[in-house]
Design a protein around this motif. Structure first.
Motif: not given
Length: 277
Positions: A170-178, A189-192, A215-221
């Motif tokens: 249900d929840t996916v995080v791309f750590h150190c997005f590259s 598009d996938r809510g990741w 990136l949408p603000a609600e998907l940013l870490l």
């Protein structure tokens, strides 16, 4: 975790200006960055507005240590996994995965990772074991209802292929997005979620900044991946959670928003992904 080299030259950078709203460091390795004084590292982070961290394990011993740290400090949550670069070298990968599965059930463990694929450090001979491990971690995340924290180095297409064939948690995080802006849109598009580290500040990271902008603000870490990827102007010196404000301010500039507004979004997103600390 950016790599296996633990050495960092020079003294720790000075503390940056504190953030106006507290945020979380969504991915750090205090067992490397501050092995002798995690309490001091956490206090230094709190002093500049980084009041929560996710301590990430990369093998069974460091995953156990992450759980112990999270159980000892209220500002710490844990993530547990076998790092993709370690998977091919383990004498008994199934036994290690069984241990990660058991740790993932612990209440202070809030993510399974970092797991994924690394085509930079692991060659063709190790790819089957990496993918086996990645698929197993996806299953563990889904079994325990925990977010999946992905390490993706030079492997975007294969990461997407495996996620789609297994079915993403249900929840996916791309750590150190590259990735670039196209990949950021694919994830959105996938809510990741995409978690940005200090390398977004590097001179040669224009594509990464473009991704952060769309990136949408609600998907940013935001994260440190400490002790790696120290933000500019301190690249190459030791990184730690207290340096998150440098990356936050760079992201705010890239996105054209006020720092306090971005901090509020980052804090809310971390709570939505990892729960309450």
């Amino acid at each position: 975790m950016a790599g296996h080299s633990h050495g960092r030259r020079g003294d720790p950078p000075p503390a940056p200006e504190p953030l106006p709203v507290a945020v979380a460091d969504a991915h750090t390795h205090l067992y490397i960055a501050a092995p002798d004084d995690p309490a001091g590292a956490l206090a230094a982070a709190r002093a500049v507005g980084v009041d929560r961290v996710v301590e990430v394990g990369c093998d069974v011993p460091s995953s156990r240590a992450a759980v112990a740290l999270a159980e000892a400090y209220p500002g710490v949550l844990a993530a547990v996994a076998v790092h993709p670069n370690d998977a091919p070298d383990l004498p008994d990968l199934p036994a290690a995965l069984a241990e990660i599965d058991a740790l993932a059930a612990r209440p202070r463990v809030r993510a399974v990772g970092e797991t994924g694929l690394d085509r930079f450090r692991t060659g063709d001979a190790g790819r089957a074991a990496q993918e086996e491990s990645f698929r197993a971690h996806i299953a563990i995340a889904k079994r325990h209802g925990k977010p999946l924290m992905i390490h993706d180095r030079d492997a975007h297409d294969d990461i997407f292929r495996v996620l789609e064939s297994e079915g993403a948690p249900d929840t996916v995080v791309f750590h150190c997005f590259s990735g670039d802006a196209t990949m950021a849109r694919h994830c959105a598009d996938r809510g990741w979620y995409a978690s940005f580290a200090g390398n977004v500040t590097f001179k040669n990271a224009a594509e990464l900044r473009a991704a952060a902008a769309v990136l949408p603000a609600e998907l940013l870490l935001v994260e440190t991946d400490a002790p790696y990827l120290t933000p500019m102007p301190y690249r190459g010196r030791p990184n730690a959670p207290y340096l998150v404000p440098l990356t936050v301010r760079a992201l705010a500039e890239v996105r054209g928003v006020a720092v306090d507004e971005l901090c509020g979004a980052l804090s809310a997103n971390a709570g939505r992904v990892f729960g309450t600390w």
